[in-house]
Design a protein around this motif. Sequence first.
Motif, mmCIF file in Angstrom:
data_model
loop_
_atom_site.group_PDB
_atom_site.id
_atom_site.type_symbol
_atom_site.label_atom_id
_atom_site.label_comp_id
_atom_site.label_asym_id
_atom_site.label_seq_id
_atom_site.Cartn_x
_atom_site.Cartn_y
_atom_site.Cartn_z
ATOM 1 N N ILE A 305 -4.768 -10.037 8.147
ATOM 2 C CA ILE A 305 -3.361 -9.836 7.761
ATOM 3 C C ILE A 305 -3.265 -8.743 6.690
ATOM 4 O O ILE A 305 -2.410 -7.858 6.763
ATOM 5 N N ARG A 306 -4.209 -8.793 5.734
ATOM 6 C CA ARG A 306 -4.179 -7.798 4.654
ATOM 7 C C ARG A 306 -4.285 -6.371 5.204
ATOM 8 O O ARG A 306 -3.694 -5.431 4.670
ATOM 9 N N ALA A 307 -5.026 -6.248 6.310
ATOM 10 C CA ALA A 307 -5.209 -4.922 6.913
ATOM 11 C C ALA A 307 -3.898 -4.359 7.461
ATOM 12 O O ALA A 307 -3.766 -3.149 7.663
ATOM 13 N N THR A 308 -2.919 -5.230 7.704
ATOM 14 C CA THR A 308 -1.637 -4.750 8.246
ATOM 15 C C THR A 308 -0.606 -4.488 7.140
ATOM 16 O O THR A 308 0.533 -4.122 7.416
ATOM 17 N N LEU A 309 -1.025 -4.707 5.890
ATOM 18 C CA LEU A 309 -0.096 -4.504 4.767
ATOM 19 C C LEU A 309 0.241 -3.022 4.634
ATOM 20 O O LEU A 309 -0.659 -2.201 4.471
ATOM 21 N N PRO A 310 1.514 -2.644 4.734
ATOM 22 C CA PRO A 310 1.857 -1.231 4.602
ATOM 23 C C PRO A 310 1.833 -0.788 3.140
ATOM 24 O O PRO A 310 1.729 -1.615 2.238
ATOM 25 N N GLU A 311 1.922 0.511 2.940
ATOM 26 C CA GLU A 311 2.063 1.034 1.579
ATOM 27 C C GLU A 311 3.389 0.502 1.018
ATOM 28 O O GLU A 311 4.415 0.596 1.668
ATOM 29 N N LEU A 312 3.358 -0.036 -0.190
ATOM 30 C CA LEU A 312 4.545 -0.662 -0.756
ATOM 31 C C LEU A 312 5.309 0.321 -1.654
ATOM 32 O O LEU A 312 4.755 1.330 -2.082
ATOM 33 N N PRO A 313 6.586 0.040 -1.919
ATOM 34 C CA PRO A 313 7.443 1.033 -2.583
ATOM 35 C C PRO A 313 6.877 1.631 -3.866
ATOM 36 O O PRO A 313 6.948 2.846 -4.063
ATOM 37 N N GLU A 314 6.329 0.791 -4.735
ATOM 38 C CA GLU A 314 5.827 1.301 -6.015
ATOM 39 C C GLU A 314 4.701 2.322 -5.798
ATOM 40 O O GLU A 314 4.701 3.401 -6.394
ATOM 41 N N ALA A 315 3.760 1.955 -4.925
ATOM 42 C CA ALA A 315 2.627 2.837 -4.651
ATOM 43 C C ALA A 315 3.093 4.107 -3.946
ATOM 44 O O ALA A 315 2.630 5.206 -4.243
ATOM 45 N N LEU A 316 4.033 3.932 -3.038
ATOM 46 C CA LEU A 316 4.563 5.083 -2.303
ATOM 47 C C LEU A 316 5.222 6.077 -3.262
ATOM 48 O O LEU A 316 4.992 7.286 -3.188
ATOM 49 N N ARG A 317 6.025 5.549 -4.199
ATOM 50 C CA ARG A 317 6.705 6.443 -5.159
ATOM 51 C C ARG A 317 5.679 7.223 -5.979
ATOM 52 O O ARG A 317 5.813 8.430 -6.164
ATOM 53 N N ALA A 318 4.643 6.526 -6.436
ATOM 54 C CA ALA A 318 3.616 7.189 -7.245
ATOM 55 C C ALA A 318 2.945 8.297 -6.430
ATOM 56 O O ALA A 318 2.683 9.391 -6.932
ATOM 57 N N ARG A 319 2.698 8.016 -5.155
ATOM 58 C CA ARG A 319 2.007 9.003 -4.325
ATOM 59 C C ARG A 319 2.914 10.205 -4.029
ATOM 60 O O ARG A 319 2.466 11.359 -4.073
ATOM 61 N N LEU A 320 4.177 9.953 -3.738
ATOM 62 C CA LEU A 320 5.087 11.077 -3.454
ATOM 63 C C LEU A 320 5.202 12.002 -4.666
ATOM 64 O O LEU A 320 5.244 13.222 -4.533
ATOM 65 N N ILE A 321 5.253 11.382 -5.850
ATOM 66 C CA ILE A 321 5.338 12.177 -7.078
ATOM 67 C C ILE A 321 4.087 13.054 -7.206
ATOM 68 O O ILE A 321 4.177 14.257 -7.477
ATOM 69 N N ALA A 322 2.923 12.447 -6.959
ATOM 70 C CA ALA A 322 1.666 13.189 -7.100
ATOM 71 C C ALA A 322 1.504 14.246 -6.007
ATOM 72 O O ALA A 322 1.118 15.382 -6.284
ATOM 73 N N ASP A 323 1.827 13.885 -4.776
ATOM 74 C CA ASP A 323 1.549 14.794 -3.648
ATOM 75 C C ASP A 323 2.545 15.942 -3.515
ATOM 76 O O ASP A 323 2.190 17.012 -3.032
ATOM 77 N N TYR A 324 3.796 15.706 -3.879
ATOM 78 C CA TYR A 324 4.816 16.721 -3.599
ATOM 79 C C TYR A 324 5.454 17.298 -4.848
ATOM 80 O O TYR A 324 6.425 18.055 -4.773
ATOM 81 N N GLY A 325 4.942 16.904 -6.005
ATOM 82 C CA GLY A 325 5.448 17.455 -7.254
ATOM 83 C C GLY A 325 6.914 17.138 -7.506
ATOM 84 O O GLY A 325 7.626 17.897 -8.155
#
Length: 492
Positions: A305-325
């Motif tokens: 089940i854990r393997a199907t866990l999608p990227e969650l909002p908090e982590a996604l926001r952090a990544r978008l900030i880092a990846d796209y400036g």
Amino acid sequence: MATTSHPAISARGKYEPVIGLEVHVQLLTASKMFCSCANRFGDAPNTNVCPVCLGLPGALPVLNSKGVEFAVLAAMALNCRINETSIFARKNYFYPDLPKGYQISQYDKPLAEFGHVNITVGGVTKKIGITRLHLEEDAGKSLHEGFPGASETTAVDLNRSGVPLIEIVSEPDLASPDEAYEYLTRLKEIILYTGVSDCNMEEGSLRCDANISVKPKGQKQFGTKTEVKNVNSFRFVREALEYEIERHIEVIESGGKITQESRLYNSAEGKTYGMRSKEQAHDYRYFPEPDLLPLVVDEKWQSQIRATLPELPEALRARLIADYGITAQDAAVLTISRSLADQFEAAAKAAKNPKRVANLVQSEILGRLKAKNLEIDHSPISMKGVAASADLMESGAISSKMLKDLYDLAFEQNKDFPTIYEEAGRPEQSRDTGALEKIIDEVIAANPKQLEQYRGGKKTVIAFFVGQVMKASKGQANPQMVNDLLAKKLDA
Ligand code: ADP
Ligand code: MG
Ligand code: ZN
């Protein structure tokens, strides 16, 4: 005229509210929790029923494993610890829409415990504990028509009987109605990202009971709580809590005592009312459900089940900030839904300058949406459209003035940017150096004083000339070209 201040208002500063929320979320399984009836909203009443969910004698429940998976997924997204073994229990009470006379729930051994959700209010981030997350079945629905006491009739629809629910109980960690609102917003967002529920509040897929007490500032011991039942919007939860805080303080300040009870919020009046006292003294006589085995979600199932866990909002926001400036504010807007975030990311990947895409959303899309009272996922200009326009600006093909005009048209005609751009005949800002040179010559000739300053060494005066040329070209000229040509002519 004498003014008497409201006692509760003047006393508000002496008290601290304590709030804990119980949230029920319907799971999007195809069938119900303990039978194979369809789990679907809006069907004709009593069409999705069978002996199990009608509570007929001798019918036996069979556990829906998809329901378990969804509940575990939600629990993991909420940072809970999964109990490998949990126990279903009967919660006994009488209600016309509860044909068995009990609800299958979980009691002292719930599916998951010790989770948390991070909230940020007024720039401060705070961890709100989740006491437990357990699985249960929903009851049916009573529909009341006519006037209470006179012509009122009640009908029962059992389509909802047996639909899978998770109940998420928070710690009493929330200190204000605003924090409660923010907690619900973040909780709903996380659940939506996991895809286990549509969290549609109008259809009752997400329901909230709000527990509230007040205590003198600094006191450790909690006051007596009341519970506002089944509030159907986050705004109403906030309002109901505000009302209860004032009411508790008023009762205490005038020497009274708060009675622990369940209350209902009337949103039209902005007031809560105590429910009949008969319903307050609950003794559910929980006992283990004899028709179901203990629920075992072992290591292996948990990791599947854990393997199907999608990227969650908090982590996604952090990544978008880092990846796209992009900024935190950009990220907050662009992750309002997972589909919008996916759209943004696809567009940003394809665009020449992802930051420009995010900037355009902030500067050109949000205001136009607000004026039309639209949510961002209903913007006529898609993320792809924003990216296409960003590229045209990046290459100098269109000016910002032209972009604004095209956006206006897109919003007026409810069409995406590429369509509008095609229909407008793929306009380009003037790159005709002949016409531009003529304008530049005129501007230089009309401003001998500034020319003298420039040639005297004050190179910054070029900005003045650029401004004049842009004005003369009515914003149609390509700023880069203007700069280049001007520099050439001024230095000549
Ligand atoms: P009950 O048995 O009445 O349902 P619980 O202890 O299970 O009470 O708590 C239910 C919810 O009420 C939880 O979210 C909890 O955080 C919250 N809660 C418990 N005590 C208080 C209190 N004194 N003031 C405000 N909220 C409380
Ligand atoms: Mg409770
Ligand atoms: Zn059924």
